[in-house]
Design a protein around this motif. Structure first.
Motif, PDB file in Angstrom:
ATOM      1  N   GLY A  35      58.315  37.570  45.756  1.00 48.30           N
ATOM      2  CA  GLY A  35      57.967  36.439  44.916  1.00 48.30           C
ATOM      3  C   GLY A  35      56.506  36.059  44.969  1.00 48.30           C
ATOM      4  O   GLY A  35      56.027  35.303  44.119  1.00 48.30           O
ATOM      5  N   VAL A  36      55.773  36.578  45.954  1.00 48.71           N
ATOM      6  CA  VAL A  36      54.347  36.286  46.051  1.00 48.71           C
ATOM      7  C   VAL A  36      53.564  37.046  44.982  1.00 48.71           C
ATOM      8  O   VAL A  36      52.469  36.644  44.593  1.00 48.71           O
ATOM      9  N   VAL A  37      54.141  38.131  44.474  1.00 49.95           N
ATOM     10  CA  VAL A  37      53.395  39.029  43.595  1.00 49.95           C
ATOM     11  C   VAL A  37      53.017  38.364  42.278  1.00 49.95           C
ATOM     12  O   VAL A  37      51.857  38.422  41.846  1.00 49.95           O
ATOM     13  N   LEU A  38      53.971  37.726  41.601  1.00 49.97           N
ATOM     14  CA  LEU A  38      53.697  37.194  40.268  1.00 49.97           C
ATOM     15  C   LEU A  38      52.630  36.099  40.261  1.00 49.97           C
ATOM     16  O   LEU A  38      51.700  36.162  39.447  1.00 49.97           O
ATOM     17  N   PRO A  39      52.705  35.072  41.115  1.00 57.22           N
ATOM     18  CA  PRO A  39      51.611  34.086  41.092  1.00 57.22           C
ATOM     19  C   PRO A  39      50.271  34.681  41.507  1.00 57.22           C
ATOM     20  O   PRO A  39      49.222  34.270  41.001  1.00 57.22           O
ATOM     21  N   ARG A  40      50.292  35.660  42.405  1.00 54.33           N
ATOM     22  CA  ARG A  40      49.044  36.321  42.813  1.00 54.33           C
ATOM     23  C   ARG A  40      48.460  37.109  41.642  1.00 54.33           C
ATOM     24  O   ARG A  40      47.251  37.095  41.403  1.00 54.33           O
ATOM     25  N   LEU A  41      49.320  37.796  40.900  1.00 54.87           N
ATOM     26  CA  LEU A  41      48.879  38.547  39.730  1.00 54.87           C
ATOM     27  C   LEU A  41      48.358  37.604  38.650  1.00 54.87           C
ATOM     28  O   LEU A  41      47.346  37.880  37.997  1.00 54.87           O
ATOM     29  N   LEU A  42      49.040  36.481  38.456  1.00 62.61           N
ATOM     30  CA  LEU A  42      48.603  35.506  37.461  1.00 62.61           C
ATOM     31  C   LEU A  42      47.218  34.967  37.796  1.00 62.61           C
ATOM     32  O   LEU A  42      46.363  34.822  36.916  1.00 62.61           O
ATOM     33  N   ALA A  43      46.989  34.675  39.067  1.00 60.61           N
ATOM     34  CA  ALA A  43      45.677  34.167  39.483  1.00 60.61           C
ATOM     35  C   ALA A  43      44.580  35.182  39.203  1.00 60.61           C
ATOM     36  O   ALA A  43      43.469  34.821  38.798  1.00 60.61           O
ATOM     37  N   ASP A  44      44.885  36.466  39.396  1.00 57.92           N
ATOM     38  CA  ASP A  44      43.913  37.515  39.085  1.00 57.92           C
ATOM     39  C   ASP A  44      43.597  37.532  37.598  1.00 57.92           C
ATOM     40  O   ASP A  44      42.437  37.586  37.184  1.00 57.92           O
ATOM     41  N   ARG A  45      44.650  37.495  36.780  1.00 54.49           N
ATOM     42  CA  ARG A  45      44.470  37.611  35.337  1.00 54.49           C
ATOM     43  C   ARG A  45      43.757  36.393  34.742  1.00 54.49           C
ATOM     44  O   ARG A  45      43.073  36.496  33.725  1.00 54.49           O
ATOM     45  N   LEU A  46      43.920  35.240  35.369  1.00 55.42           N
ATOM     46  CA  LEU A  46      43.268  34.026  34.873  1.00 55.42           C
ATOM     47  C   LEU A  46      41.827  33.901  35.350  1.00 55.42           C
ATOM     48  O   LEU A  46      41.117  32.982  34.943  1.00 55.42           O
ATOM     49  N   GLY A  47      41.409  34.797  36.223  1.00 57.22           N
ATOM     50  CA  GLY A  47      40.051  34.730  36.745  1.00 57.22           C
ATOM     51  C   GLY A  47      39.878  33.743  37.879  1.00 57.22           C
ATOM     52  O   GLY A  47      38.742  33.437  38.267  1.00 57.22           O
ATOM     53  N   LEU A  48      40.989  33.247  38.430  1.00 59.93           N
ATOM     54  CA  LEU A  48      40.882  32.265  39.505  1.00 59.93           C
ATOM     55  C   LEU A  48      40.312  32.886  40.772  1.00 59.93           C
ATOM     56  O   LEU A  48      39.473  32.281  41.451  1.00 59.93           O
ATOM     57  N   CYS A  49      40.753  34.097  41.101  1.00 62.35           N
ATOM     58  CA  CYS A  49      40.252  34.760  42.312  1.00 62.35           C
ATOM     59  C   CYS A  49      38.743  34.970  42.232  1.00 62.35           C
ATOM     60  O   CYS A  49      38.010  34.678  43.178  1.00 62.35           O
ATOM     61  N   ALA A  50      38.291  35.477  41.087  1.00 63.10           N
ATOM     62  CA  ALA A  50      36.858  35.714  40.915  1.00 63.10           C
ATOM     63  C   ALA A  50      36.081  34.407  40.917  1.00 63.10           C
ATOM     64  O   ALA A  50      34.992  34.311  41.494  1.00 63.10           O
ATOM     65  N   GLY A  51      36.638  33.368  40.279  1.00 64.69           N
ATOM     66  CA  GLY A  51      35.957  32.082  40.238  1.00 64.69           C
ATOM     67  C   GLY A  51      35.816  31.456  41.612  1.00 64.69           C
ATOM     68  O   GLY A  51      34.761  30.912  41.959  1.00 64.69           O
ATOM     69  N   LEU A  52      36.874  31.534  42.413  1.00 63.70           N
ATOM     70  CA  LEU A  52      36.812  30.992  43.766  1.00 63.70           C
ATOM     71  C   LEU A  52      35.828  31.783  44.627  1.00 63.70           C
ATOM     72  O   LEU A  52      35.127  31.210  45.468  1.00 63.70           O
ATOM     73  N   ALA A  53      35.785  33.102  44.422  1.00 60.88           N
ATOM     74  CA  ALA A  53      34.846  33.919  45.185  1.00 60.88           C
ATOM     75  C   ALA A  53      33.407  33.528  44.878  1.00 60.88           C
ATOM     76  O   ALA A  53      32.551  33.497  45.769  1.00 60.88           O
ATOM     77  N   GLU A  54      33.114  33.218  43.623  1.00 54.22           N
ATOM     78  CA  GLU A  54      31.769  32.786  43.251  1.00 54.22           C
ATOM     79  C   GLU A  54      31.420  31.459  43.914  1.00 54.22           C
ATOM     80  O   GLU A  54      30.295  31.249  44.362  1.00 54.22           O
ATOM     81  N   VAL A  55      32.393  30.560  43.971  1.00 56.97           N
ATOM     82  CA  VAL A  55      32.155  29.261  44.599  1.00 56.97           C
ATOM     83  C   VAL A  55      31.910  29.420  46.100  1.00 56.97           C
ATOM     84  O   VAL A  55      31.067  28.739  46.690  1.00 56.97           O
ATOM     85  N   MET A  56      32.646  30.338  46.725  1.00 58.58           N
ATOM     86  CA  MET A  56      32.559  30.515  48.174  1.00 58.58           C
ATOM     87  C   MET A  56      31.383  31.384  48.601  1.00 58.58           C
ATOM     88  O   MET A  56      31.087  31.483  49.792  1.00 58.58           O
TER      89      MET A  56
END
Length: 201
Positions: A35-56
């Protein structure tokens, strides 16, 4: 750790785990916490992972662990029932799903959360850049829903959409959005006379 003069976060290899991901119901191996896969995949597709990385990102510092992915891992694991830092590592350290190097250790996650605390305001709310990153992902998610369904779906009551009257006779009734919050009452001091305590006091 290695150093670099660039402030730009490296996001490519860390997010490549989902490019050839497929789901099969047969095979010798099984994976846990799927069940961790789908929200993790969604975050990738929405650019959330990349956006958080830029902030950090910090000047002169290139982390071996992708900071945006680590924060998303933490959020997805909490949604799946994680109760401690070791649970986050256990739920995401599955190379069959997330590829080599998946799952931040508890010590790494502790450092990531400590770095995140530096991006919060004095009142504990997200700083401007952090709030902008999460708002951008949320807006993209809502835009995708509207593009597919025409509007954000309404809450349902007795299997019927809960709507509000249209502003004009020719317009469609507007959906009613319901925000569901899970909260716990906490003890708090009060200067009021004869103030009673909360139920759990």
């Amino acid at each position: 750790m290695s150093t670099t003069s660039s402030r730009r976060a490296v996001v490519g290899p860390a997010l490549a785990w989902s490019e050839k991901l497929s789901v099969q119901v047969s095979g010798a191996g099984t994976v846990a916490s799927g069940g961790v896969v789908l929200p993790r995949l969604l975050a990738d597709r929405l650019g959330l992972c990349a956006g958080l990385a830029e902030v950090m990102a910090r000047s002169g510092f290139l982390p071996l662990r992708h900071r945006g992915q680590a924060l998303v891992d933490a959020a997805c694991s909490l949604a799946a029932g994680a109760t401690c830092l070791r649970d986050i590592e256990a739920m995401t350290a599955q190379e069959e799903i997330f590829g080599p190097g998946a799952g931040a250790s508890d010590t790494t996650m502790l450092r990531v959360l400590d770095e995140l605390a530096g991006r919060l305001r004095a009142d504990g709310l997200p700083g401007r850049r952090l709030a902008r990153a999460t708002a951008g992902a949320r807006a993209k998610a809502w835009a995708g829903i509207v593009a597919r369904h025409g509007q954000l779906p309404a809450a349902q009551v007795a299997r019927k959409d809960l709507t509000r009257p249209a502003a004009q006779e020719s317009a469609r009734p507007g959906p009613v959005l319901v925000v569901r919050l899970d909260a716990t009452l906490l003890d708090a001091a009060s200067s009021k006379d004869r103030a009673a305590g909360t139920y759990n006091r």
